[in-house]
Enzyme design. Structure first.
Site, short mmCIF file in Angstrom:
data_model
loop_
_atom_site.label_atom_id
_atom_site.label_comp_id
_atom_site.label_asym_id
_atom_site.label_seq_id
_atom_site.Cartn_x
_atom_site.Cartn_y
_atom_site.Cartn_z
N LEU A 181 41.13 -31.22 -8.24
CA LEU A 181 41.92 -30.53 -9.07
C LEU A 181 43.31 -30.50 -8.66
O LEU A 181 43.91 -29.61 -8.45
CB LEU A 181 41.41 -29.14 -9.15
CG LEU A 181 40.25 -29.17 -10.09
CD1 LEU A 181 39.87 -27.55 -10.34
CD2 LEU A 181 40.63 -29.51 -11.68
N CYS A 182 43.92 -31.72 -8.15
CA CYS A 182 45.25 -31.56 -7.61
C CYS A 182 45.92 -32.90 -8.12
O CYS A 182 46.59 -33.54 -7.20
CB CYS A 182 45.38 -31.51 -6.04
SG CYS A 182 44.30 -32.33 -5.21
N GLY A 183 45.63 -33.09 -9.36
CA GLY A 183 46.50 -34.47 -9.82
C GLY A 183 46.05 -35.69 -9.19
O GLY A 183 44.82 -35.76 -8.96
#
Lengths: 282, 135
Positions: A87-89
């Site tokens: 969940l960090c691009g």
């Protein structure tokens, strides 16, 4: 057209997702600030170590040390720094793509720092020489030391001839650059322009100092890479969650519009039915 | 030259621990304790585990360090150490129990004990206690 009830349900679900992404964004922002402070706090030490090392190698030309010796690079080792969580691009994907590219050009073994990189390469059947996962938010210098000692051990035992360190350099919250540097053999930094030619007394002699300073230099480099990667991770997560929140807002707006249209259409239909019914009675 | 002073900086990877002027610094060098006064010749020295003393205005600050380096040039003393703690920051109880643990390990040596490691941790604990004024 979807019924009003379906639309209401979707709006509700998007809204609760948005609440989560919003919270994650704020948490990442707070952690980013902390991580940035740590990067800044580590800078004077790294600069000093580099300066002393540069001076030492410059003043004592022709010094030999096992960690400086270049060998035919037959066995290459990659140290890959990724995050433990997603969940960090594109943060993890970017550095892993770079690592995969480098390994295609020059096959080698892998030391995984961070769960994501370990899982990715293990799934693809690569051997993971060693792994360091769950280092946490506040990375202690001890972790960098541990990794450094392991790598120095590999190099001294001639298990590997070249060691690369892959991490994500932090520029800003929206700009992080995957970077690879050669960790071993150590390429001694060159002294900057204002390095005055002072004759230093060395105690003990330069060679002995060098064998104490080089491991410290490697550990400091790893420590900086870990801190920069951590800051990059939080920056990337903040940006990714920010745009997720924005997208959710947009989606809610669109759904609300369709909901209103559906509601209005139902009312219009009802009115025309009533009018039609009344006309029929006349 | 009586008004000449040293500037002392002690940095660790995690932070800048100390940055103050001083009249004299005594450091635990690899080849023995080493006193630095103003106008000292430029020197780079390795440091051992031990207590570093900073003297200023009749007051003495003691800092426990666990090895590192020192560089002196132009009356600037820069110490780079893995860890550095000022006397008042030291957890005396923890250092004491570390000392006991290390001593115990050295006294009942068995094959599976890393004697070198126990010795280093003993020296670290003793340095901490001395810096805290508890020796």
């Amino acid at each position: 057209m979807a019924s009003a009830r379906d639309l209401r349900r979707r709006i509700k679900s998007v809204k609760s997702t948005q609440q989560i992404t919003k919270a994650m964004k704020m948490v990442a922002a707070a952690k980013l600030r902390k991580a940035q402070e740590r990067v800044t706090a580590a800078r004077p030490f790294a600069a000093k170590v580099k300066e002393v090392l540069a001076r030492l190698t410059a003043s004592s030309s022709g010094v030999e040390h096992p960690l400086l010796a270049t060998r035919q690079p037959d066995r290459v080792l990659y140290v890959l720094v990724t995050a433990d969580r997603g969940l960090c691009g594109g943060y993890n994907a970017n550095i892993m793509r770079m690592c995969a590219g480098m390994m295609q050009q020059k096959p080698g073994s892998l030391v995984a720092v961070g769960r994501k990189g370990r899982d990715f390469f293990r799934r693809r059947g690569f051997t993971i020489e060693s792994e360091f996962v769950g280092l946490g938010e506040d990375i202690p210098f001890g972790s960098a030391k541990e990794i450094g000692e392991l790598l120095v051990g590999y190099y001294e035992k001639e298990q590997f001839d070249e060691v690369y360190l892959l991490f994500t350099e932090f520029r800003s919250a929206i700009n992080q650059i995957p970077t690879a540097i050669k960790l071993l053999p150590v390429e001694p930094p060159t002294e900057d322009e204002n390095g005055s030619q002072v004759d230093y007394i060395y105690e003990p002699e330069p060679e002995a100092l060098l064998s104490r300073l080089l491991p410290t230099y490697i550990e400091t480099t790893i420590y900086r890479a870990l801190l920069e990667s951590k800051a990059s991770e939080q920056g990337a997560r903040m940006t990714a969650m920010g745009s997720a929140t924005d997208n959710a807002t947009e989606m809610i707006d669109k759904l609300t519009l369709s909901l209103n249209r559906a509601r209005q259409a139902a009312i219009t239909k009802e009115i025309s039915e009533i009018v039609g019914g009344a006309n029929a009675l006349d | 030259m009586a008004d000449k002073n040293l500037t002392v900086e002690i940095v660790t990877p995690e932070r800048m621990v100390f940055s103050e002027p001083a009249e004299m610094v005594v450091v635990p060098g690899v080849e023995g304790y080493l006193g630095i006064l103003p106008l000292h010749a430029p020197i780079v020295s390795g440091l051992e585990i031990g207590v570093l003393k900073v003297v200023n205005g009749g007051k003495e600050a003691k800092i426990a360090i666990s090895g590192g380096f020192m560089e002196v040039s132009n009356d600037r003393v820069v110490v780079i150490a893995d860890t550095a703690e000022q006397g008042n920051e030291i957890d005396v109880l923890r250092a004491k129990s570390a000392q006991e643990r290390a001593e115990q390990r050295l006294n009942n040596r068995t094959a599976d004990i890393d004697a070198a490691r126990a010795e280093t941790s003993l020296r670290r604990a003793v340095a901490r206690l001395r810096a805290a004024g508890q020796d």
